[in-house]
Scaffold this motif. Structure first.
Motif, PDB file in Angstrom:
ATOM      1  N   GLU A  15       0.860  -1.198   0.000  1.00  0.00           N
ATOM      2  CA  GLU A  15       0.000   0.000   0.000  1.00  0.00           C
ATOM      3  C   GLU A  15       0.888   1.237   0.000  1.00  0.00           C
ATOM      4  OE1 GLU A  15      -2.456  -0.323   3.447  1.00  0.00           O
ATOM      5  OE2 GLU A  15      -3.804  -1.774   2.485  1.00  0.00           O
ATOM      6  N   ALA A  16       0.613   2.166  -0.920  1.00  0.00           N
ATOM      7  CA  ALA A  16       1.405   3.390  -0.998  1.00  0.00           C
ATOM      8  C   ALA A  16       0.646   4.542  -0.364  1.00  0.00           C
ATOM      9  CB  ALA A  16       1.698   3.709  -2.460  1.00  0.00           C
ATOM     10  N   VAL A  96       8.868   1.818  -4.750  1.00  0.00           N
ATOM     11  CA  VAL A  96       8.033   0.750  -4.178  1.00  0.00           C
ATOM     12  C   VAL A  96       8.617   0.281  -2.841  1.00  0.00           C
ATOM     13  CG1 VAL A  96       7.008  -1.523  -4.572  1.00  0.00           C
ATOM     14  CG2 VAL A  96       7.288   0.050  -6.487  1.00  0.00           C
ATOM     15  N   ILE A  97       9.951   0.242  -2.767  1.00  0.00           N
ATOM     16  CA  ILE A  97      10.599  -0.176  -1.518  1.00  0.00           C
ATOM     17  C   ILE A  97      10.193   0.765  -0.375  1.00  0.00           C
ATOM     18  CG2 ILE A  97      12.837  -0.407  -0.354  1.00  0.00           C
ATOM     19  CD1 ILE A  97      13.964  -1.423  -3.038  1.00  0.00           C
ATOM     20  N   ASP A  98      10.027   2.058  -0.688  1.00  0.00           N
ATOM     21  CA  ASP A  98       9.571   3.010   0.342  1.00  0.00           C
ATOM     22  C   ASP A  98       8.287   2.508   1.011  1.00  0.00           C
ATOM     23  OD1 ASP A  98      11.651   4.743  -0.095  1.00  0.00           O
ATOM     24  OD2 ASP A  98      10.524   6.069  -1.425  1.00  0.00           O
ATOM     25  N   SER A  99       7.333   2.072   0.192  1.00  0.00           N
ATOM     26  CA  SER A  99       6.050   1.590   0.738  1.00  0.00           C
ATOM     27  C   SER A  99       6.254   0.315   1.546  1.00  0.00           C
ATOM     28  CB  SER A  99       5.062   1.264  -0.392  1.00  0.00           C
ATOM     29  OG  SER A  99       4.784   2.399  -1.151  1.00  0.00           O
ATOM     30  N   ILE A 100       7.069  -0.598   1.005  1.00  0.00           N
ATOM     31  CA  ILE A 100       7.253  -1.901   1.659  1.00  0.00           C
ATOM     32  C   ILE A 100       7.960  -1.731   3.005  1.00  0.00           C
ATOM     33  CG2 ILE A 100       8.389  -4.152   1.453  1.00  0.00           C
ATOM     34  CD1 ILE A 100       7.912  -4.009  -1.552  1.00  0.00           C
ATOM     35  N   ARG A 102       8.016   0.956   4.852  1.00  0.00           N
ATOM     36  CA  ARG A 102       7.150   1.672   5.808  1.00  0.00           C
ATOM     37  C   ARG A 102       6.181   0.705   6.470  1.00  0.00           C
ATOM     38  NH1 ARG A 102       2.465   3.331   5.056  1.00  0.00           N
ATOM     39  NH2 ARG A 102       2.625   3.300   2.795  1.00  0.00           N
ATOM     40  N   GLU A 103       5.652  -0.226   5.701  1.00  0.00           N
ATOM     41  CA  GLU A 103       4.671  -1.147   6.277  1.00  0.00           C
ATOM     42  C   GLU A 103       5.331  -2.304   7.048  1.00  0.00           C
ATOM     43  OE1 GLU A 103       1.788  -2.603   3.503  1.00  0.00           O
ATOM     44  OE2 GLU A 103       0.449  -3.283   5.095  1.00  0.00           O
ATOM     45  N   GLY A 104       6.542  -2.676   6.641  1.00  0.00           N
ATOM     46  CA  GLY A 104       7.294  -3.705   7.372  1.00  0.00           C
ATOM     47  C   GLY A 104       6.545  -5.017   7.533  1.00  0.00           C
ATOM     48  N   GLU A 105       6.484  -5.478   8.778  1.00  0.00           N
ATOM     49  CA  GLU A 105       5.890  -6.793   9.032  1.00  0.00           C
ATOM     50  C   GLU A 105       4.400  -6.847   8.726  1.00  0.00           C
ATOM     51  OE1 GLU A 105       7.190  -7.151  13.034  1.00  0.00           O
ATOM     52  OE2 GLU A 105       8.836  -8.483  12.503  1.00  0.00           O
ATOM     53  N   GLY A 106       3.762  -5.681   8.704  1.00  0.00           N
ATOM     54  CA  GLY A 106       2.325  -5.644   8.411  1.00  0.00           C
ATOM     55  C   GLY A 106       2.012  -6.253   7.064  1.00  0.00           C
ATOM     56  N   LEU A 107       2.874  -5.991   6.096  1.00  0.00           N
ATOM     57  CA  LEU A 107       2.662  -6.522   4.747  1.00  0.00           C
ATOM     58  C   LEU A 107       2.787  -8.045   4.743  1.00  0.00           C
ATOM     59  CD1 LEU A 107       2.366  -6.239   1.650  1.00  0.00           C
ATOM     60  CD2 LEU A 107       4.815  -5.846   1.529  1.00  0.00           C
ATOM     61  N   ILE A 108       3.791  -8.539   5.490  1.00  0.00           N
ATOM     62  CA  ILE A 108       3.986  -9.996   5.561  1.00  0.00           C
ATOM     63  C   ILE A 108       2.759 -10.644   6.214  1.00  0.00           C
ATOM     64  CG2 ILE A 108       5.412 -11.834   6.561  1.00  0.00           C
ATOM     65  CD1 ILE A 108       7.818  -9.965   6.263  1.00  0.00           C
ATOM     66  N   ALA A 109       2.250 -10.011   7.251  1.00  0.00           N
ATOM     67  CA  ALA A 109       1.074 -10.559   7.947  1.00  0.00           C
ATOM     68  C   ALA A 109      -0.139 -10.584   7.019  1.00  0.00           C
ATOM     69  CB  ALA A 109       0.770  -9.721   9.189  1.00  0.00           C
ATOM     70  N   ARG A 110      -0.318  -9.501   6.266  1.00  0.00           N
ATOM     71  CA  ARG A 110      -1.450  -9.451   5.322  1.00  0.00           C
ATOM     72  C   ARG A 110      -1.337 -10.573   4.297  1.00  0.00           C
ATOM     73  NH1 ARG A 110      -2.000  -5.169   1.674  1.00  0.00           N
ATOM     74  NH2 ARG A 110      -0.135  -4.021   2.254  1.00  0.00           N
TER      75      ARG A 110
END
Lengths: 404, 119
Positions: A15-16, A96-100, A102-110
């Motif tokens: 998510e950006a 794109v890395i900026d977004s990834i 920033r979200e960190g582990e949240g993205l992995i959990a999603r």
């Protein structure tokens, strides 16, 4: 045309925030501008001054793509073109890395949550060895590479690929990045009448962009996507779950796939072959033949060979080899793919090149966000122009059928 | 505030980056220009967002902005800001002109170093 194509959201996509999205959109716009505004000038520059200078310096006209390269590399116009093209690629991943990050582990959990709803299998190879042609350079300059590095191989690299490729393709391959797979599926339905594959294998599937349409269009089939990139198949499995499809993914090498002889009715690949090597490619053809049941089809959607193009077109395309970490891009186009298929055991009269028309108009007709009819039409109805993303009109496919 | 235990993503791709220009520093220069162009684009998007967010709340910011007539103090303020920005942008040219007026040279600079060392 104004390219306003937007990627479709799904539960595992990075998510950006507003500024990140603007940076990503800027890169997409910059790529569009380089291809529409700067690329067309390379031809005139070559004809009116670069070729002349080469002639003056060497006493002969440029003969092939290598000579043209020597003529163009010192030219300031070409330098700006190649430099900005490269920079756009670097900024793309960074945005794109900026977004990834920033979200960190949240993205992995999603993503893990989405993966839980995919009833398909996920197989990750214990002690899997990534081939050198993937690990030597980070292909397409994607930091971390498709397969990651020891300790840096979680599924975020798949998320980076998912969003990054949409920007790289400027949305030409649809809101789900699936135009290649969708186009080949539609081609099969139209041209291989009555062919109903029960088991389908997609080689070098990365995050399954092209794999999922096979499940959508052949819902009763068992569909497998395999790739050497662990992060890619892990994310691909999650993405399929997010999109409500039960598709199997595995970390495997297309040169030696862990399935029995004759297991599949259809073996496909999309822009895989040019990421392999001189040794791997013939082996992949042999492996396709082994994996196919009698009467089954092998279809590779990739780059047309160089012998179908003039030297200037070859030169433009070969820039990817030098500037975008695509080591096999040029050499692959010099291989005789028909002969490789023949040598792998496919009957000569079953092997052919053909064109699978792009499905991009369908996205506009389905009113996908940003897919205006005008823009989709402009992408679908184009002359082939080297250096633009995707050939106008359709994807080049190599087809062969195993003896029934 | 979330606690992060995973490492940040890598930012550099493996594979020697080609140079496109013979002039040293020009590759970096072009990348900076492109990044700055991107940031300008981000700012333009932000202004656009402000107008749209205001419009969503019933405030026609875009229309109101269009309707503003700049009075003399406003015109002067704007022009001063633009000139100051240009001054910053061309600071190296300003420096070059100042050096020319003062007849400053590289040789003169070296001479000063030598003189101060002993003087």
């Amino acid at each position: 045309m104004l390219n306003t194509f937007q990627q479709a959201n799904h539960a595992a996509l990075p998510e950006a925030d507003a500024a990140e999205l603007s940076r990503q959109e800027f890169v997409k716009s910059l790529k569009h501008y380089v291809q529409q505004g700067i690329l067309p000038g390379l031809g005139p520059i070559y004809r009116t001054r670069a070729a002349e200078r080469f002639q003056k310096e060497t006493g002969r006209a440029p003969a092939d793509r290598h000579d043209i390269r020597k003529a163009m590399v010192p030219d300031a116009y070409f330098q700006h073109y190649a430099s900005v093209n490269r920079i756009s690629q670097e900024l793309l991943w960074d945005s794109v890395i900026d977004s990834i990050d920033r979200e960190g582990e949240g993205l992995i959990a999603r993503a893990e949550q989405a993966a839980a709803s995919n009833k398909g299998e996920l197989r990750i190879g214990e002690g899997f060895e990534v081939p050198r042609y993937v690990s030597a350079l980070d292909i397409h300059c994607m930091p971390g590479g498709y397969a990651g590095r020891p300790g840096q191989d979680d599924l975020r690299l798949g998320a980076l690929y998912d969003r990054g490729v949409f920007l790289y393709a400027m949305g030409y391959t649809g809101p789900d990045n699936d135009d290649m797979g969708r186009s080949v599926c539609l081609y099969i339905k139209a041209k291989l009448e009555g062919f109903q594959p029960r088991r389908i294998l997609d080689l070098g599937c990365t995050v399954g962009h092209s794999t999922l349409p096979y499940k959508e269009l052949f819902p009763d089939a068992e569909v497998w996507g395999v790739d050497v990139g662990g992060p890619q198949v892990r994310y691909g499995h999650a993405r399929a779950g997010a999109m409500g499809l039960d598709v199997n993914f595995a970390q495997m090498n297309a040169e030696k796939v862990d399935f029995p002889d004759g297991h599949f009715d259809l073996v496909v690949s999309h822009i895989l072959l040019h990421e392999t090597s001189g040794k791997a490619m013939p082996q992949i053809f042999r492996e396709c033949h082994r994996l196919l049941a009698p009467g089954g089809y092998m279809i590779h959607a990739d780059l047309p060979p160089f012998d179908l193009m003039d030297p200037f077109t070859q030169f433009i395309l070969d820039n990817e080899t030098y500037y975008n970490n695509e080591p096999f891009w040029g050499a692959m186009r010099e291989l005789d793919q028909v002969k490789l298929a023949k040598d792998a055991g496919f009957p000569a009269d079953s092997i052919r090149f053909d064109t699978a028309p792009m499905a991009v108009m369908m996205f506009a007709q389905a009113e996908a966000a940003g897919y205006s009819l005008d823009a989709a039409d402009a992408v679908a109805v184009r002359e082939f122009t080297a250096g633009e993303f995707a050939p106008g009109g359709g994807w080049e496919v190599l087809i062969a059928q195993k003896q029934a | 505030m979330t606690t992060q235990t995973i490492p940040p993503m890598l930012r550099s791709a493996k594979g020697k980056r080609p140079s496109f220009y013979e002039t040293k520093g020009l590759d970096q220069m072009m990348s900076m220009i492109m990044v700055l162009a991107g940031e300008v684009s981000v700012l333009a998007d932000q202004i656009d967002l402000m107008q749209r967010a205001a419009a969503d709340k019933g405030l026609d910011l875009a229309g109101a902005m269009q309707a503003v007539t700049l009075d003399q103090p406003a015109l002067e303020e704007r022009e001063a800001r633009r000139q100051a920005m240009l001054d910053r942008l061309f600071y190296l040219m300003r420096k070059e002109a100042a050096e020319a007026s003062a007849e400053e040279t590289s040789e003169g600079y070296s001479r000063t170093i030598e003189e101060i060392a002993i003087g």
